[in-house]
Design an enzyme around this catalytic site. Structure first.
Site, PDB file in Angstrom:
ATOM      1  N   GLU A  78       0.836  -1.199   0.000  1.00  0.00           N
ATOM      2  CA  GLU A  78       0.000   0.000   0.000  1.00  0.00           C
ATOM      3  C   GLU A  78       0.870   1.248   0.000  1.00  0.00           C
ATOM      4  O   GLU A  78       1.979   1.203   0.495  1.00  0.00           O
ATOM      5  CB  GLU A  78      -0.853   0.031   1.289  1.00  0.00           C
ATOM      6  CG  GLU A  78      -1.533  -1.280   1.587  1.00  0.00           C
ATOM      7  CD  GLU A  78      -1.981  -1.396   3.046  1.00  0.00           C
ATOM      8  OE1 GLU A  78      -1.885  -0.401   3.791  1.00  0.00           O
ATOM      9  OE2 GLU A  78      -2.402  -2.506   3.423  1.00  0.00           O
ATOM     10  N   LYS A 110       2.105   4.714   1.509  1.00  0.00           N
ATOM     11  CA  LYS A 110       2.100   5.241   2.872  1.00  0.00           C
ATOM     12  C   LYS A 110       1.723   6.719   2.782  1.00  0.00           C
ATOM     13  O   LYS A 110       2.525   7.552   2.362  1.00  0.00           O
ATOM     14  CB  LYS A 110       3.488   5.079   3.498  1.00  0.00           C
ATOM     15  CG  LYS A 110       3.524   5.473   4.956  1.00  0.00           C
ATOM     16  CD  LYS A 110       4.880   5.131   5.568  1.00  0.00           C
ATOM     17  CE  LYS A 110       4.842   5.277   7.076  1.00  0.00           C
ATOM     18  NZ  LYS A 110       4.382   6.609   7.527  1.00  0.00           N
ATOM     19  N   ASP A 129       0.984  10.486   3.564  1.00  0.00           N
ATOM     20  CA  ASP A 129       1.630  11.444   4.446  1.00  0.00           C
ATOM     21  C   ASP A 129       0.547  12.324   5.049  1.00  0.00           C
ATOM     22  O   ASP A 129       0.258  13.403   4.553  1.00  0.00           O
ATOM     23  CB  ASP A 129       2.641  12.269   3.657  1.00  0.00           C
ATOM     24  CG  ASP A 129       3.702  12.847   4.559  1.00  0.00           C
ATOM     25  OD1 ASP A 129       3.685  12.536   5.764  1.00  0.00           O
ATOM     26  OD2 ASP A 129       4.553  13.597   4.066  1.00  0.00           O
ATOM     27  N   TYR A 137      -8.329   7.824   4.008  1.00  0.00           N
ATOM     28  CA  TYR A 137      -8.221   6.468   3.482  1.00  0.00           C
ATOM     29  C   TYR A 137      -8.116   5.499   4.653  1.00  0.00           C
ATOM     30  O   TYR A 137      -7.377   5.755   5.609  1.00  0.00           O
ATOM     31  CB  TYR A 137      -6.959   6.289   2.634  1.00  0.00           C
ATOM     32  CG  TYR A 137      -7.132   6.689   1.199  1.00  0.00           C
ATOM     33  CD1 TYR A 137      -8.187   6.205   0.431  1.00  0.00           C
ATOM     34  CD2 TYR A 137      -6.207   7.552   0.605  1.00  0.00           C
ATOM     35  CE1 TYR A 137      -8.333   6.573  -0.901  1.00  0.00           C
ATOM     36  CE2 TYR A 137      -6.346   7.923  -0.725  1.00  0.00           C
ATOM     37  CZ  TYR A 137      -7.417   7.443  -1.467  1.00  0.00           C
ATOM     38  OH  TYR A 137      -7.553   7.797  -2.768  1.00  0.00           O
ATOM     39  N   LYS A 151      10.463   3.736   2.916  1.00  0.00           N
ATOM     40  CA  LYS A 151      10.325   5.176   2.674  1.00  0.00           C
ATOM     41  C   LYS A 151      11.092   5.628   1.438  1.00  0.00           C
ATOM     42  O   LYS A 151      12.148   5.101   1.119  1.00  0.00           O
ATOM     43  CB  LYS A 151      10.840   5.941   3.896  1.00  0.00           C
ATOM     44  CG  LYS A 151      10.000   5.690   5.137  1.00  0.00           C
ATOM     45  CD  LYS A 151       9.641   6.999   5.762  1.00  0.00           C
ATOM     46  CE  LYS A 151       8.832   6.819   7.016  1.00  0.00           C
ATOM     47  NZ  LYS A 151       8.965   7.969   7.903  1.00  0.00           N
ATOM     48  N   CYS A 172      21.916  49.095  -4.830  1.00  0.00           N
ATOM     49  CA  CYS A 172      22.398  47.911  -5.532  1.00  0.00           C
ATOM     50  C   CYS A 172      23.778  47.525  -4.989  1.00  0.00           C
ATOM     51  O   CYS A 172      24.669  48.367  -4.922  1.00  0.00           O
ATOM     52  CB  CYS A 172      22.480  48.213  -7.021  1.00  0.00           C
ATOM     53  SG  CYS A 172      23.313  46.931  -7.969  1.00  0.00           S
ATOM     54  N   CYS A 198      26.453  48.195  -8.001  1.00  0.00           N
ATOM     55  CA  CYS A 198      26.797  49.508  -8.553  1.00  0.00           C
ATOM     56  C   CYS A 198      26.417  50.659  -7.632  1.00  0.00           C
ATOM     57  O   CYS A 198      26.775  51.802  -7.905  1.00  0.00           O
ATOM     58  CB  CYS A 198      26.134  49.710  -9.916  1.00  0.00           C
ATOM     59  SG  CYS A 198      24.345  49.903  -9.826  1.00  0.00           S
ATOM     60  N   CYS A 256      17.193  47.475  -9.793  1.00  0.00           N
ATOM     61  CA  CYS A 256      18.332  48.381  -9.715  1.00  0.00           C
ATOM     62  C   CYS A 256      18.193  49.372 -10.840  1.00  0.00           C
ATOM     63  O   CYS A 256      17.962  49.002 -11.989  1.00  0.00           O
ATOM     64  CB  CYS A 256      19.639  47.590  -9.845  1.00  0.00           C
ATOM     65  SG  CYS A 256      21.038  48.601 -10.377  1.00  0.00           S
ATOM     66  N   CYS A 280      25.469  49.663 -14.415  1.00  0.00           N
ATOM     67  CA  CYS A 280      25.618  48.647 -13.371  1.00  0.00           C
ATOM     68  C   CYS A 280      26.343  47.444 -13.963  1.00  0.00           C
ATOM     69  O   CYS A 280      25.904  46.870 -14.967  1.00  0.00           O
ATOM     70  CB  CYS A 280      24.252  48.227 -12.842  1.00  0.00           C
ATOM     71  SG  CYS A 280      24.327  46.864 -11.664  1.00  0.00           S
TER      72      CYS A 280
END
Length: 796
Positions: free
Chosen positions: A120, A122, A124, A232, A328, A422, A425, A440, A446
């Site tokens: 089956e 698993k 979570d 489930y 797992k 910035c 620059c 910027c 720059c």
DNA sequence: GCACCTCGAGTTCC
DNA sequence: CTCGAGGTGC
């Protein structure tokens, strides 16, 4: 057995404390502070120590009991039959061992059926138990520590997947059903979408499991009812048929699940039976492949000996059954710490924050960087430097920071703020009202933007200069060899080697040498050659390479197709550009603005002067010339009150915009144009900008008219106007090649399937696009069909 | 004006 | 690949 050292004993004690704390947070506070993978790792380390040194097993060790006490908010419920916890396996070898142990234990009378497993997914989510008395749902509880949990009956009643009354006959007097409450991914996404839009009033959930846990522990069931939870069933606990003794239970677990389904309980359709370790591992692999596509999260699969009598014979070790194990998947979530939050400056100046992480191995790769997208995202997560964060790398490849572990935040941290300047620059960083991104303002002054601009220019889909990567560009820019993209075509072999020498010197790296102790220079020769090759290009690539805002590949193609010539494109005023389909106000303005800057015009001049050849230059298409009437252009100028209808009145009998400007208002009044509209136009023409725009548009229209072919010149390809979408992997050519070939025949290659798509070409392992095509009833070609077509229609 | 569809831009790791 | 935003049709 070796006696445990003091060091080992101390480690065991540390692990016990640590695990107790995390367990408390998880079970009682619903505030997991570490991902399950980390918890499992700690637990396994403790298990290993205790296995080697049984004298170290303390009565309070988490290996001896699962979970902590429930909080006082809900009534405590004792489980009549304890709720199990499963041992974990992470490798195929561990699974094989599990199966081997079972075989050994049963040894003499083990027949084939003992090696049958119910397998089956698993889920979570959150393990719960439901109690039905005479078919009626009477009570539900969380797992808690396995012995007793919390009574959450009112909340569970709100979950639609849980039947309030069992169906069918032969229902036992008492039935306890075990299962998992979970939150479907879609519901989780939707919830977070709403939460994010709520401006902090509702907090987004970190992941679906957390969402399910939090929702179930709401004191007010009305809140739970609004949360989209599902359920489930996967096992039973206590069962009592009372006097109704002919309702005996099935003899295998798988048939028991079928029985639960008959009683109206949801059981996953992914449940199967498998035989031996190979069967289990095959299931693991198959589910693993589906994992990302499932509508809910799973963190592994579970194998259970199918025959219940065999289960009973195998029994338990402590609280974990010998007859079941959870296999797992590798963690797709890990914790790490944020070492720094930096900002990256993109080609357009976009300042995007990114987290520098202590390297972690997650989802198969080591992650050190994770984008934080924008200021809002940082604020939403409240990520700070020094924080411990949960990093996720799910189905999509790009890692993201899923959340912050507030409990582990060091003292004295500050909320992160976008710097005002910035870092490269020093220009101002500004965020436009209502925009998501900060930028910027430095433009090409720059260095970061310059480097990105050059990188974009050289990229495969632009000028395609092979081998010119970011590092090299950085060096070329830093040492002044390249200030604009045009300088690339001025570079010499000597420049490149000198640049390399300077950067080696700066970084303290030793130059690479080839045989004979000579410094390696082959790369430089190759680069010069690649730059040279790139000189011959197409107009679309050239326009794209310039990096004009809003002009990507496809807009560049449109411009190239309609104007055909760089000399034309670089002078067009925006109202003319706007006449082209798919080019609206913003894009037209951006193009006009780009070429309005003398620096950019200079770069284009220099590129052409340095031998860049646009090989596919042609005359503007006739359609453009016919589309460009004074009335159309006037309407596109967005002058207040001057709408489409009015502009037609203004332009009646006018040869040009200049002619309109010269016409006396009297004429228009006679034609029935309202006075305020006439005034608005006059006002516009009177401004210097308006006047200049009129003149530019007239010039542009004249240029296009004169340049356009007089006859119907354009040849129609066999696929003219047809919209193609390519998906999957083609074997005989790359997707790009196929795209180019189809476009050469007049087709348009779109990125996604919609009603307008004409043909979908599906290669190997095509995914959702193919499904969508089928759904919309769109023609689908396989590779053979495509090749056949291309063979019949050779490129012109 | 709104809904839908594209396109642009930014992103990670090997 | 995904988000945001521009363009266009209703």
């Amino acid at each position: 057995m070796k006696k445990a050292s003091a060091e080992t004993a101390a480690r065991a004690e540390f692990l016990r404390c640590e695990l107790a704390e995390h367990s408390h947070r998880y079970h009682v506070l619903d505030e997991p502070t570490i991902p399950d993978a980390d918890y499992d790792r700690l637990l396994r380390e403790l298990e290993a120590i205790e296995a080697a040194h049984p004298e170290l097993i303390a009565p309070d060790s988490p290996t001896q009991r699962v979970g902590a006490r429930p909080s006082g908010a809900f009534a405590e419920v004792r489980h009549e039959v304890p709720m199990l916890s499963l041992a974990n396996a992470f490798t195929g070898e561990e699974v094989a061992e599990f199966v081997r142990r079972i075989r050994d234990r049963l040894d003499l009378h083990a027949d084939a059926s003992a090696m049958q497993f119910s397998v089956e997914p698993k889920f979570d989510g959150l393990a719960i138990t439901l109690r039905y008395e005479n078919g009626l749902f009477v009570r539900g509880a969380t797992r808690g520590d396995g012995e007793s949990g919390e009574d959450v009956t009112p909340n569970l009643r709100t979950i639609k997947a849980i039947p309030l009354r069992l169906r069918g006959t032969n229902v036992p007097e008492v039935l306890e059903v075990r299962g998992e409450v979970y939150m479907p991914r879609a519901a989780f996404e939707k919830y977070n979408e709403v939460a994010r839009a709520s401006d902090g009033k509702t907090k987004p959930m970190v992941n679906p499991r957390n969402g399910a846990a939090g929702s179930l522990r709401q004191l007010d069931p009305r809140i739970t009812a609004q949360r989209p939870l599902a359920f489930y069933a996967y096992a039973i606990g206590a069962v009592d048929f009372g006097w109704n003794s002919d309702g005996a239970l099935p003899t295998t677990h798988s048939r028991m699940l079928a029985r639960l389904r008959d009683w109206g309980l949801p059981v996953s359709t992914l449940v199967e039976t498998a035989s031996g370790a190979e069967g289990c591992l095959d299931y693991y692999r198959r589910i693993g492949e589906q994992r990302d596509a499932l509508p809910f999260d799973i963190d592994g699969v579970v194998y259970k000996v199918d025959v219940l009598a065999v289960q009973r014979e195998l029994g338990f070790v402590g609280r974990t059954p010998r007859w079941a194990i959870a296999h797992k998947f590798p963690a797709q979530e890990q914790t790490t710490t944020v070492e720094d939050i930096i900002i990256n400056i993109g080609r357009t100046g976009a300042a995007t924050p990114a987290a520098k992480l202590k390297p972690v191995f997650v989802g198969g790769v080591t992650v050190t960087n994770a984008t934080l997208h924008n200021i809002d995202q940082v604020a939403r997560l409240d990520v700070r430097i020094g924080d411990t964060v949960i990093v996720r790398r799910a189905g999509d490849v790009i890692p993201e920071v899923a959340g912050v572990v507030i409990a582990q935040r060091p003292a004295g941290t500050q909320p992160w703020r976008m710097p005002e300047r910035c870092p490269v620059c020093g220009s101002q960083i500004e965020r436009e009202e209502g925009e998501a991104i900060a930028r910027c303002m430095g433009g090409l002054s720059c260095a970061a933007q310059r480097i990105q601009a050059v990188f974009h220019f050289a990229s495969r889909r632009a000028m395609d200069i092979n081998g010119l990567g970011e590092r090299l560009i950085e060096g070329l820019c830093d040492f002044g060899f390249v200030a604009s993209v045009a300088d690339l075509y001025r570079l010499t072999l000597v420049d490149l080697i000198e640049m390399k020498r300077l950067s080696d010197e700066r970084d303290g790296t030793t130059p690479e040498t080839v045989k004979g102790g000579k410094i390696a220079t082959k790369w430089a020769e190759n680069l010069i050659e690649a730059i040279d090759r790139s000189r011959r290009t197409t107009l679309a690539r050239f326009l794209y390479a310039l990096g004009i805002q809003h002009v990507g590949e496809s807009t560049a193609k449109v411009l190239a197709a309609w104007f055909g010539d760089i000399g034309l494109v670089r002078t067009m005023p925006w109202p003319i550009l706007k006449a082209v389909p798919d080019i609206g106000f913003e894009v037209a303005r951006a193009i006009d603005h780009f070429f309005a800057q003398p620096g950019n015009q200079r770069v284009v001049d220099e590129l052409l002067a340095h031998g860049v050849i646009i090989a596919d230059a042609h005359r503007p298409i006739m359609k453009l010339s016919t589309a460009l009437t004074p009335s159309r252009v006037l309407a596109d100028m967005d002058i207040p009150r001057v709408t489409g209808k009015r502009s037609e009145q203004f332009a009646a009998n006018a040869e040009s915009l200049a002619a309109i400007a010269r016409t006396s208002p009297k004429t228009w009044r006679a034609a029935g144009v309202p006075a305020d509209t006439i005034e608005a136009l006059q006002e516009f023409i009177a401004t210097p900008d308006g006047h200049a725009l009129f003149a530019r548009c007239d010039d542009a229209m004249r240029l296009i008219r004169e340049g356009s072919p007089k006859d119907g010149g354009e040849t129609a390809g066999p696929l003219d106007g047809k919209i193609f979408v390519l998906t999957g992997t083609l074997t005989s050519m790359s997707r790009d090649e196929a795209k180019e070939t189809l476009e050469a025949l007049g087709a348009k290659a779109a990125g996604s399937v919609s009603k307008k798509t004409d043909v979908v070409v599906a290669g190997e392992s095509a995914g959702s696009k193919l499904d969508k095509a089928r759904e919309l009833g769109i023609e689908v070609w396989d590779e053979a069909r495509l090749l056949e077509f291309l063979a019949r229609h050779p490129r012109l």
